[in-house]
Each structure stands twice: as structure tokens, then as C-alpha cells.
Design an enzyme around this catalytic site. Structure first.
Site, short mmCIF file in Angstrom:
data_model
loop_
_atom_site.label_atom_id
_atom_site.label_comp_id
_atom_site.label_asym_id
_atom_site.label_seq_id
_atom_site.Cartn_x
_atom_site.Cartn_y
_atom_site.Cartn_z
CE LYS A 176 10.97 21.07 -8.92
NZ LYS A 176 12.38 21.42 -8.63
CB SER A 184 10.61 21.86 -12.75
OG SER A 184 9.99 22.67 -11.78
CE LYS A 219 8.87 24.75 -8.89
NZ LYS A 219 10.01 24.87 -7.96
N GLY A 233 17.43 23.51 -11.32
CA GLY A 233 17.56 24.55 -12.34
C GLY A 233 17.02 25.87 -11.85
CG ASP A 246 10.25 22.43 -5.44
OD1 ASP A 246 10.29 22.69 -4.21
OD2 ASP A 246 11.04 22.95 -6.27
CG ASP A 271 16.05 24.07 -4.25
OD1 ASP A 271 17.10 24.74 -4.20
OD2 ASP A 271 15.21 24.26 -5.15
CD GLU A 287 13.08 20.61 -5.29
OE1 GLU A 287 12.59 19.90 -6.20
OE2 GLU A 287 13.80 21.60 -5.53
CE LYS A 336 17.29 24.88 -7.93
NZ LYS A 336 16.16 25.73 -7.52
O1 OSB Z 1 12.66 25.41 -6.68
O2 OSB Z 1 13.63 24.25 -8.12
C1 OSB Z 1 13.10 25.30 -7.81
C2 OSB Z 1 12.88 27.61 -10.86
C3 OSB Z 1 13.18 28.82 -10.29
C4 OSB Z 1 13.42 28.88 -8.94
C5 OSB Z 1 13.34 27.73 -8.15
C6 OSB Z 1 13.05 26.51 -8.73
C7 OSB Z 1 12.78 26.46 -10.10
C8 OSB Z 1 12.38 25.23 -10.80
C9 OSB Z 1 12.61 25.18 -12.29
O3 OSB Z 1 11.82 24.31 -10.27
C10 OSB Z 1 13.74 24.31 -12.69
C11 OSB Z 1 14.17 24.54 -14.11
O4 OSB Z 1 13.60 23.88 -14.99
O5 OSB Z 1 15.07 25.37 -14.35
MG MG Z 2 13.16 23.60 -5.69
#
Ligand code: OSB
Ligand code: MG
Length: 368
Positions: A161, A135, A163, A290, A188, A238, A213, A262
Site C-alpha cells: 500500500k 503500508s 500513500k 494499523g 491510501d 477507513d 482507501e 481499526k
Molecule cells: O491511514 O491507514 C492509515 C498509520 C497511521 C495513521 C493512519 C494510517 C496509518 C497507516 C499505517 O497506514 C498502518 C500500519 O502499518 O500500522
Molecule cells: Mg488509511
């Protein structure tokens, strides 16, 4: 298992590089680590709550308060039979899923240790490797984003992925897709869009994204259903899936086709299993999200991702994607085929480095 002592450790760890989402730029993270003592062994667990109430309303210090004031006193010194017994005792407390999950993770781990099996087996998982993914936060410009993607691809990550947020959306995706026509790519939005952005979201269809996402607000199931009815690209939820019940609503409304699981967000492993089964029964695949975990929380995520309905790559990357020095030995690493090995030892199956843990601990409370 009889819990006789719990150490609540507040740790502070610096990410190798800042991680930017639509709602925050994170560089130094405070986390709550639990060290749970029984006569038969010690279990470690990591609370997924962050520094500020942004991703969820919980923070590491609200979690600490709920644990100290309600959860730990309820179970301290009790002969606990396992996770089900834990839920019998603390299930009546409303909300605070991440606080509940932190202790529940330790209890699942203790159960796996008692049985002498890896946590993954204890949960019903079947794989010895899980499919990794990475990510990537919002970058200063698309050139830097493309360099980062190239670097992660060269390390073997099989799914990228990125953002996005309004203003860094279609143009960014277009440039990335132009540069990498064939990679498995998803985005995402962390809640940053609304129905007012329909044109933008529809314009994303042409880039054959694996999924989009959480485009809309965490509590807006209805508009996600409207969006999914008009888009061919699968929506993945999510933040909206905070419980098994929310997963059932999402399935009934067809608000998504994929769920990001999660365990902390849904209140722990027992409920994560339930969400997994609900998704499977409704023809929705899942993957493991994550929360920028240390090796302790990552070991739990790896275990979760061994379940059969985890059919997409997960946001479970190698330790060195996040930290100069992880809390565990050896750190998690990515294999050339884009997988991460599932630890085979009992419990979490990873060795916690006490010296490193001690070094990052900024506050410690001992509860007996
Ligand atoms: O939206 O998935 C998310 C990290 C912190 C809070 C929200 C998110 C994330 C990530 C990172 O996308 C995922 C990771 O590599 O831990
Ligand atoms: Mg997310």
C-alpha cells in the site's frame, strides 16, 4: 474480574524511518499504554490515539483524560463480568472511541486469560496465521519509493500500500506499476482529495489497484458514494467508519466495497466485531488497518484479523518494519509465505518486556 489498579504509561518511541501521510510526517510517537491489574492477572493494552488530532480528534492525552476522569472511576473495584458489562457501564459516555477501546481491549484480554484461550479464539477467530501487508509512507521521490517497495517485496510482503496525495498521485502510481506490473498494489489518500479531483481518480482505474482507501474527507459519505458509482476500482473506507452505524450508512449508500477495520477507531473490539458482521452481511470484505502500533496493539490487530470476513491482506507488518526494539518478546515476524503467526497462548499471547517498556516510559500515573 475486578480492576484494582490501572497504570497509565505515556511512552515515546522513535520509528525506524519517518512515516509520511497526506496530513503529517511522523517520526517520534507518544502513546498511552494501560497496565490493568486484577487479583488474577495483569492485562496490557495500547491506545491507538496519536500525538495530534489529525487522523482523528482524539490524542493520547485526551484519551488519558477521559480514562482518568470518567472511564476508570466508573469501573474501578467493580466485579465486571466482561466486555458487555463494561459497555453497560460506560456506553453512555459520548465519543472518544479510542479511549473507550483502550480499556475495553484490556477487559477482552482479561476475559481470554480467565478462559485460558488466545484473544483470537475469544473473539471467534479461526485462523492460526493472518495475511500481512505493508503500508509505505510518501517518500522524497519515486526512486526511493521503488527501492522501498522492492525491499518489502523481498521480505515477503504480499501486498503493497502506498500513500498518495494531490501531486503525488497518478504519476507515482504509474511509475510503480511500470516497475512492478504484477504486484498486489493499493493506495491510501487519507482524505486528501475531493470531487474536484475526479479526473485524477478516474485515471487511477488503469492501474488495476486492489482498492483506493479513503480518498475524501472523513465525514463525506455522500461523495464517496458518488465516486464508487463511477469507479470500477473498489473504494475502501477507513476514517469514515467510526462506528457500526457508519458502516450501515456506507453499505446503504454503497459508499465503498471494502472496509478497513481499526478496532480503536470504531470504539473497541465489540464494535469491531459488529462492523465485521455488518460488512459481511452486505457483501463487503474487510481487512485490519494499523496505527503504527507496538507489539501490544499489534497482538490485538492480529487477533482481530483471524475473523472469517478478513479476506484482504492487513496493514499488520512485522515488528522490525516499525521499531528497532519492540516491547514484546519475541517480536512479530513475517513468514516466507507473507503471513504472520497468531499467538497461541492465553490472552494477547505475547510476553511484554518490562525493561524495554520502562525504558520508553516518559510519564506514569497510577490509579487505585
Ligand atoms: O491511514 O491507514 C492509515 C498509520 C497511521 C495513521 C493512519 C494510517 C496509518 C497507516 C499505517 O497506514 C498502518 C500500519 O502499518 O500500522
Ligand atoms: Mg488509511
Amino acid at each position: 474480574m475486578k480492576i484494582e489498579r490501572v497504570d497509565l504509561l505515556q511512552i515515546r518511541m522513535r520509528l525506524k524511518a519517518p512515516f509520511e501521510t497526506s496530513y503529517a510526517r511522523l517520526s517520534e510517537l507518544d502513546k498511552l499504554i494501560l497496565k490493568v491489574y486484577t487479583p488474577d492477572g495483569i492485562a496490557y493494552s495500547e491506545c491507538t490515539a496519536g500525538n495530534q488530532p489529525l487522523y482523528s480528534y482524539e490524542t493520547f492525552d485526551t484519551a488519558k483524560y477521559i480514562l482518568k476522569r470518567f472511564i476508570i472511576p466508573t469501573i474501578m473495584g467493580m466485579e465486571l463480568r466482561g466486555p458487555d458489562h463494561y459497555w453497560e457501564k460506560i456506553g453512555r459516555f459520548r465519543g472518544h472511541p479510542m479511549a473507550k477501546a483502550a480499556m475495553e481491549n484490556a477487559i477482552w484480554t482479561l476475559k481470554a486469560m480467565e478462559d485460558g484461550i488466545p484473544l483470537a479464539k475469544c473473539l471467534g477467530g479461526q485462523r492460526d496465521k493472518i495475511l500481512s501487508g505493508v503500508s509505505i509512507g510518501i517518500q522524497n521521490n519515486t526512486k526511493e519509493l521503488i527501492e522501498r517497495i522492492a525491499s518489502y517485496l523481498s521480505q515477503g510482503y504480499p501486498r503493497i500500500k502506498i500513500k498518495i496525495k494531490p501531486g503525488k498521485d497518478v504519476n507515482t502510481i504509474e511509475e510503480v506499476r511500470h516497475q512492478f506490473p504484477d504486484i498486489t498494489l493499493m493506495v491510501d489518500a487519507n482524505n486528501a482529495f475531493s470531487l474536484n479531483h475526479m479526473e485524477t481518480l478516474e485515471a487511477m482505474e488503469q492501474f488495476h489497484l486492489l482498492m483506493i482507501e479513503q480518498p475524501f474527507e472523513h465525514d463525506n459519505m455522500l461523495d464517496h458514494a458518488r465516486l464508487q458509482a463511477t469507479l470500477k476500482t473498489p473504494i475502501c473506507l477507513d476514517e469514515s467508519i467510526h462506528s457500526p452505524s457508519a458502516a450501515r450508512v456506507a453499505a446503504a449508500l454503497q459508499a465503498c466495497r471494502i472496509i478497513n477495520i481499526k478496532q480503536g477507531r470504531v470504539g473497541g473490539l465489540t464494535q469491531a466485531l459488529e462492523v465485521h458482521h455488518i460488512a459481511q452481511a452486505n457483501g463487503m470484505g474487510v481487512w485490519c488497518g494499523g496505527m503504527l502500533e507496538t507489539g501490544i496493539g499489534r497482538a490485538v490487530n492480529v487477533a482481530v484479523a483471524t475473523l472469517p470476513n478478513f479476506i484482504y491482506p492487513s496493514d499488520i507488518s512485522a515488528s522490525d518494519r516499525y521499531w528497532e526494539r519492540d516491547l514484546i518478546d519475541p517480536p512479530f515476524a513475517i513468514n516466507p509465505d507473507g503471513t504472520i503467526n497468531v499467538p497461541s497462548g492465553p490472552g494477547l499471547g505475547v510476553k511484554i518486556n518490562e525493561a524495554v517498556l520502562d525504558h520508553v516510559t516518559v510519564d506514569r500515573e497510577i490509579i487505585r
